[in-house]
Design an enzyme around this catalytic site. Structure first.
Site, mmCIF file in Angstrom:
data_model
loop_
_atom_site.group_PDB
_atom_site.id
_atom_site.type_symbol
_atom_site.label_atom_id
_atom_site.label_comp_id
_atom_site.label_asym_id
_atom_site.label_seq_id
_atom_site.Cartn_x
_atom_site.Cartn_y
_atom_site.Cartn_z
ATOM 1 N N PRO A 2 38.891 43.456 45.541
ATOM 2 C CA PRO A 2 38.502 42.058 45.785
ATOM 3 C C PRO A 2 36.993 41.861 45.782
ATOM 4 C CG PRO A 2 40.152 42.795 47.372
ATOM 5 C CD PRO A 2 39.660 44.016 46.666
ATOM 6 N N GLU A 3 36.525 40.968 44.945
ATOM 7 C CA GLU A 3 35.109 40.579 44.938
ATOM 8 C C GLU A 3 35.078 39.054 44.923
ATOM 9 O OE1 GLU A 3 32.452 42.886 42.601
ATOM 10 O OE2 GLU A 3 33.720 44.664 42.652
ATOM 11 N N LYS A 51 32.855 36.432 49.745
ATOM 12 C CA LYS A 51 34.132 37.139 49.835
ATOM 13 C C LYS A 51 34.993 36.621 50.991
ATOM 14 C CE LYS A 51 32.127 41.429 48.024
ATOM 15 N NZ LYS A 51 32.011 42.889 48.240
#
Length: 253
Positions: A2-3, A51
């Site tokens: 996840p970015e 994020k």
């Protein structure tokens, strides 16, 4: 991994599924928020910030961070998630179920103050208020700092994770360990970072090469021992620090 683009895309999916609907179920499975029940409240907004993700419901804001392994999944209630003990939150609105799995951070904040949780972040690469000049100034502020460390610091710019960090160092011709002072044009670098995330914000199969075919999406990340797509030299890696780094010893010399 996840970015910023993953979180932006996740927010879009949750927004389409929940906004404007009243919650018919709110089951939060972390101790400090286990008694919170927002059933009956209407979901007004779903927004991302770097994020971080916020689901605004009535006077509350559900704040989550995916960290390394987290995700949100949207399914029909008739086909519930099978993630079992990994589920941290279940939100239902009619026949739609949104489930937060393995979330690194999950808390319920007062909506009017929810942005306090992300006040420390630098300019959001995918934010409406993106300011490349502020981002460039932040990047250049500590010229002796290793470039990878600066790019990964969310106080500098918000949204870059390890994949984009390594890819950005490659396309700009710098070693991850090079000092920030080696970057002659910080503004160009942060704009390139924004371009990378912006082009990938609406898809899961992230690509920095322009080729979305399996195995051809990235320049260096995860490709240790394989031939550089530009010069053919074997990609090197180093896992001794907090993050694994990848680079081409010729293209980034």
């Amino acid at each position: 991994m996840p970015e910023g683009d993953t979180v932006w895309h996740t927010a879009t999916i949750l927004r389409d599924a929940l906004v404007g609907k009243a919650l018919t179920r709110c089951d939060i499975r972390v101790p400090k928020c286990a008694t919170v029940d927002l059933t009956g409240q209407v979901v007004d907004e779903v927004i991302s910030r770097g994020k971080h993700l916020f689901i605004r419901v009535g006077d509350a804001s559900i704040h989550s961070h995916l960290k390394m392994d987290g995700s949100w999944k949207v399914n029909p209630v008739s086909k519930p998630s099978r993630a079992g003990h990994r589920i941290r939150i279940i939100l239902e609105a009619g026949d739609i179920q949104a489930v937060g799995i393995d979330l690194g951070v999950l808390e319920v904040l007062a909506r009017e103050h929810d942005m306090d949780a992300v006040a420390h972040l630098g300019p959001d690469l995918l934010g409406y208020d993106w300011d490349p000049r502020v981002a460039a100034a932040n990047l250049a502020a500590d010229p002796d700092r290793p470039l990878a460390a600066a790019l990964l610091d969310q106080r500098v710019i918000a949204g870059v994770g390890n994949v984009y960090c390594n890819e950005l160092c490659f396309v700009t011709g710098h070693l991850p360990t090079a000092p920030v002072s080696d970057v002659r044009d910080p503004l160009r670098m942060v704009q390139r970072a924004r371009d990378m995330l912006w082009l990938n914000r609406s898809r899961w199969n992230r690509s920095t090469t322009g080729d979305t075919r399996h195995g051809r999406e990235l320049w260096v990340y995860g490709r240790a021992g394989q031939a550089c797509r530009r010069c053919g030299t074997l990609i090197e890696s180093d896992s001794r620090g907090d993050r694994v780094t990848f680079w081409c010893p010729v293209c980034q010399s």
